[in-house]
Scaffold this active site. Structure first.
Site, mmCIF file in Angstrom:
data_model
loop_
_atom_site.group_PDB
_atom_site.id
_atom_site.type_symbol
_atom_site.label_atom_id
_atom_site.label_comp_id
_atom_site.label_asym_id
_atom_site.label_seq_id
_atom_site.Cartn_x
_atom_site.Cartn_y
_atom_site.Cartn_z
ATOM 1 N N CYS A 1 38.942 43.289 43.897
ATOM 2 C CA CYS A 1 39.463 44.652 43.882
ATOM 3 C C CYS A 1 38.285 45.612 43.677
ATOM 4 O O CYS A 1 37.156 45.185 43.428
ATOM 5 C CB CYS A 1 40.481 44.824 42.755
ATOM 6 S SG CYS A 1 39.752 44.890 41.099
ATOM 7 N N HIS B 1 40.442 40.580 35.046
ATOM 8 C CA HIS B 1 40.345 39.866 36.317
ATOM 9 C C HIS B 1 39.345 38.719 36.219
ATOM 10 O O HIS B 1 38.418 38.737 35.399
ATOM 11 C CB HIS B 1 39.943 40.824 37.433
ATOM 12 C CG HIS B 1 41.020 41.788 37.801
ATOM 13 N ND1 HIS B 1 40.900 42.639 38.872
ATOM 14 C CD2 HIS B 1 42.235 42.031 37.250
ATOM 15 C CE1 HIS B 1 42.002 43.359 38.969
ATOM 16 N NE2 HIS B 1 42.819 43.030 37.986
ATOM 17 N N CYS C 1 36.427 45.208 40.265
ATOM 18 C CA CYS C 1 35.561 44.036 40.248
ATOM 19 C C CYS C 1 34.362 44.235 41.167
ATOM 20 O O CYS C 1 33.250 43.817 40.842
ATOM 21 C CB CYS C 1 36.345 42.791 40.642
ATOM 22 S SG CYS C 1 37.589 42.337 39.408
ATOM 23 N N GLU D 1 36.917 37.803 38.176
ATOM 24 C CA GLU D 1 35.540 38.208 38.447
ATOM 25 C C GLU D 1 34.929 38.885 37.224
ATOM 26 O O GLU D 1 33.778 38.613 36.851
ATOM 27 C CB GLU D 1 35.484 39.196 39.637
ATOM 28 C CG GLU D 1 36.060 38.641 40.916
ATOM 29 C CD GLU D 1 37.527 39.009 41.143
ATOM 30 O OE1 GLU D 1 37.891 39.257 42.298
ATOM 31 O OE2 GLU D 1 38.297 39.031 40.168
#
Length: 145
Positions: A105, A77, A108, A79
């Site tokens: 999410c 991801h 993260c 992040e």
């Protein structure tokens, strides 16, 4: 008209996301401290691995809904990528602000909390209630842009 700092950094995040190789959702992230950019990240396969844009999306093929079964994905991801890039270069993100195109999410969110980031500014929604609850519980300020 000169943009505010939040507008400026969100504009940059929207440029960063264009490097994404995800077929389903392009996400960009940026970590800032004292109005200085520390690290950037976008979602895509790990270094040296084939991207979904090249070989197809396993999540699409398996019909996995958004926000579920995060482990069934080739991509890291945005992040996570920004936090890892900062660590790779030895840059502390403690007390920083993360700007991101979508609400983080839960995976993260946990990395954001443990990395010491104190504020998250996001624009797009993401279906993950636990993420919001954990960020709030940990005292991370979350702002919808």
């Amino acid at each position: 008209m000169r943009p505010t700092w939040d507008e400026y950094f969100m504009d940059i995040v929207n440029l960063i996301k264009t490097r994404s190789t995800c077929i389903r959702r392009q996400v960009g992230a940026l970590i800032v401290k004292d109005k200085r950019i520390l690290a950037t990240g976008y979602n895509g396969a790990p270094v040296g691995c084939k991207h979904c844009a090249e070989i197809g999306c396993m999540r699409e093929q398996m019909q996995i809904p958004s926000g579920e079964r995060h482990e069934l994905c080739r991509a890291i991801h945005a992040e996570q990528n920004a936090i890892v890039q900062a660590a790779y270069s030895g840059t502390s993100v403690k007390d920083g602000t993360m700007y991101v195109t979508h609400q983080p999410c839960v995976l993260c969110a946990k990395m954001i909390i443990n990395s010491g980031i104190k504020k998250v500014v996001f624009s797009g929604e993401y279906p993950d209630k636990l993420s919001s609850e954990l960020l709030k519980e940990a005292g991370v300020r979350v702002v919808k842009f």
